[in-house]
Design a protein around this motif. Sequence first.
Motif, PDB file in Angstrom:
ATOM      1  N   GLY A   1      -6.897  -0.315  -6.100  1.00 53.26           N
ATOM      2  CA  GLY A   1      -6.218  -1.533  -5.692  1.00 53.26           C
ATOM      3  C   GLY A   1      -6.302  -2.573  -6.791  1.00 53.26           C
TER       4      GLY A   1
ATOM      5  N   ASP B   1       0.201   5.361   0.400  1.00 54.03           N
ATOM      6  CA  ASP B   1      -0.827   6.382   0.620  1.00 54.03           C
ATOM      7  C   ASP B   1      -0.197   7.602   1.277  1.00 54.03           C
TER       8      ASP B   1
ATOM      9  N   GLU C   1       0.844  -1.191   0.000  1.00 51.07           N
ATOM     10  CA  GLU C   1       0.000   0.000   0.000  1.00 51.07           C
ATOM     11  C   GLU C   1       0.876   1.237   0.000  1.00 51.07           C
TER      12      GLU C   1
ATOM     13  N   ASN D   1      -7.369   0.235  -0.469  1.00 45.47           N
ATOM     14  CA  ASN D   1      -6.034  -0.228  -0.101  1.00 45.47           C
ATOM     15  C   ASN D   1      -6.037  -1.558   0.638  1.00 45.47           C
ATOM     16  N   ARG D   2      -7.142  -2.267   0.597  1.00 46.79           N
ATOM     17  CA  ARG D   2      -7.239  -3.554   1.281  1.00 46.79           C
ATOM     18  C   ARG D   2      -7.795  -4.602   0.323  1.00 46.79           C
TER      19      ARG D   2
ATOM     20  N   SER E   1      -1.645  -1.312  -4.128  1.00 45.68           N
ATOM     21  CA  SER E   1      -2.644  -0.237  -4.101  1.00 45.68           C
ATOM     22  C   SER E   1      -1.971   1.112  -3.938  1.00 45.68           C
ATOM     23  N   SER E   2      -2.676   2.143  -4.384  1.00 42.85           N
ATOM     24  CA  SER E   2      -2.108   3.484  -4.307  1.00 42.85           C
ATOM     25  C   SER E   2      -3.219   4.528  -4.305  1.00 42.85           C
TER      26      SER E   2
END
Lengths: 448, 480
Positions: free
Chosen positions: B51, A53, A51, B352-353, B64-65
């Motif tokens: 994602g 972010d 991830e 993001n999951r 993911s971003s």
Amino acid sequence: MKNIDATRDLAARTVALAQEAGAEQAEVLAISETSSLTRFAGNRIHQNVAENDSQISLRAVVGNRTGVASTNRLDQESLFACCESAVAIAKSSPADEAFPGLPEPTPVTASDRAIQRTIDFTAADRAQAAGAIIEQSRVRDLTAAGKVQTTIAAIAIANSLGIDCAALTTSAVATVLSMGGHGGSGWASFIGPDASELAAEALGDQAAALADRSATPGILEAGDYTVVLAPEAVGDLVEFLGWMGFSAKAVAEGRSFMTGHEGEKLMSPLVSIVDDALASHAMGPTFDYEGAAKTRAALVENGVVGSPVTDSYWAARTGTANTGHALPAPSAWGPLPLNLEMAPGDASIDELIGSVDRGVYVTRFHYVNIEDPVPVLLTGMTRDGTFLIENGKLTRPLKNLRFTQSAVQALNSVRGVTRERRLVGTEGTASYVPGLLIDGFSFTGQTG
Amino acid sequence: MKDIIAAALDAAQMSGATYADTRIVDTRSEEISVANGRVEGVESNASFGIGVRVIADGSWGFASSSEVTLDSAVVLAKQAVAIARASATVPGEPIRLADVDAYQDRWSGPCVIDPFTVPLQDKLDVLLRADETLRANEKVALTKAHMGFYAVHKHFGSTLGSYIEQDHVETGAGIVAYAVEGDEVLSRSYPNSHGGDWIQGGWEVIEAIDLPGNAPRVAEQAAALLAAEPCPTGKIDLIIDGSQLGLQVHESVGHPTELDRVLGDEAAFAGTSFLGLDDLDTLRYGSEHVTITADATVPNSLGSFGYDDEGVPAQRDPLVSDGLLTGFLTSRESATSIDRTSNGCMRADGWNRIPLIRMTTVSLEPGDWTFKDLIADTEDGLYIETNNSWSIDDKRLNFQFACEIGWEIKNGELGRMVKNPNYTGITPEFWNSCDAVCSRDHWKVWGLNNCGKGEPMQVAHVAHGAAPARFRGVSVGVGR
């Protein structure tokens, strides 16, 4: 790799935008994070995620009214819209006469807690570590589950009064649960800033050996027992004290065991607890989420209750110093200690066990929850290595036990403390704690 | 969004993925909290991102971003494939997925009045009026009032050819009064504890909950708890209200029937399950009065949607039928272990999951008793309401719950108030002790927006329908 300068610049730019949007004072928390996690179960990797972010959270102040808005859309237009939203919320909110304004800058002890080896830890490295952990269970015909995780976070806080601080932090966490076919299970964990310190094979071996040893567990009648708690179990007790008792807000609201008892002896003289983000083993930034310097807070000293932790609001409300324990605004919890530490004793864990005629050894607890806030009455289960102690030795494994026990009362019944301490918990709230010998710990049931 | 999703799926396949799906998720929320007459926080939040989940070399990878562009989609797809290939370096059986059709569809949840258009002043007015009413009772020392709004808009595409767009709004609210005397802190909540009740819908939900109208009763009961009797200790016939029973269903039926837990995938964190695959269609989970369903089609429920996050249509599926275990909550991957197709329980907490098996609306189906008749039929018992604390072991067998309030039942009538009631039990023994469930007139769906599972931690929004029910010979007053 996360860019600390870019994150710091983002915070500063957003403060300026908030003022442009009409905020009289503004505070921005900017976090940019990369997190990667490899999970395994059934001796295989079954989840593997990454991830990336970045987000900001803005507290806008208009008079003594505040509003908070946050977003991860970081283009100029979205940032300004977020600022306008926070200002609009502030203008619509009722005045809070007790709001002291945002905190002024204080000197913050610089800390460089980012480890390049953690930043460089790849998906292949995580898979290799997971494989090494799994192998220790597989060769014993056991089943392993757990994770290998790294997090790199740049955190910056700026406000319109001149606070401008930033830190780059890293963390590595690994856990392993090893399970056997005869009801045995064992646990081991690692947490620290440096992924290269993860001894994967040894961690896997520790859990697998415990799983073997705890096979075919037996029954124990409910009742009060002397217990030896390994550090991971102690960490749960200490963390619940932190959540329920050590906050100035909880004390002011009468929900804390500290309320009306500051300066009184409520625990064993062997118990001393501090919160110290500056300690060498501590993780995370050395400033709180308002950008105030985190200070060492003596919460319990030789069993005597000290003072709770504060943030700028609760320091002003209670006429005490700001200890630097703010959570991100707005915080319904009030201030909280996130770097708890219990003082060591002079025994080894084996010596504690050796001093018990009949009792219970607990590797860790599971699903602990609060039943009554003031005495910090907790209930939960033991898990992954519970043993009967007889005549100073671990004699047989036990099925998981349910306890219903006041944490304050338990820490008043501490009879022994280990020299060795371990960092346990999560990267956000890791506690540095020893093992404990406690008399009269109340087990109220068992999974038969 | 469709072009970005297509770019991600193409790049994943070009990099060697045998399957890929991509979600772009845009969420927005607002939380408002008041305590003791002071506005503690007003916060709005927005989160947007993408994602990409793939299978390559027989293993899963996910990246993911928060950067949602054509370029980032391609980068993420390649990263996800590389991660999957790293997963594959540890030997294991290749991933298999149950079949699902491709869907091109759009689904929206119910919402009459968009809560994000309601002025903040109106929201604060409701909370401050309720809070002031609670504080009018002099024995109430601490009060809390809260409301929240959550909106999600998501796009899903997969290499099977699905493209699904969904959006819905959730609204919730609650109040708590704390009566404090000496070292005793006793709480009373409405409409439920731990943040109140949550429903799919808009501002109309707040109007229906009516916090100010219920505040006097809540304050009065909190104050009365100070003088109430302690909970008796021993085995007793226990009648549990719908809100607490909803949580009981959640912890001791919902979680243990999650097939990923049964298969051991959550062992190291949340735990496993006392259930095994062989228990399907053979294990007597409860008495004949116990029928429990998983239903993602219940109107206005937090557990409802058009399609899950694997593109599987919402379904109603029995988990326990007249006491017999007849189903699990499944995903496309886990469903292959019981030779079934997925019953659509995979949901992710944001872009993001990865999706995990989550409860939908898992409900104890109503019986035919009136509440009045149930009390009248109980000679010596205890009636309890509203959860205060919960704990259950890693196999979902040994549980202990505490509630806010209770009343003794003597000779078929509610009697003295009881404070700090708690009870403990073992899951199948407990459900087999159920001998009466109240009717649909007493049945309500309770929304829970705080169900934690997985690593990294994900919080799911789920729901449970329940009516009051009676359980014989339950251990109460534990450790008090």
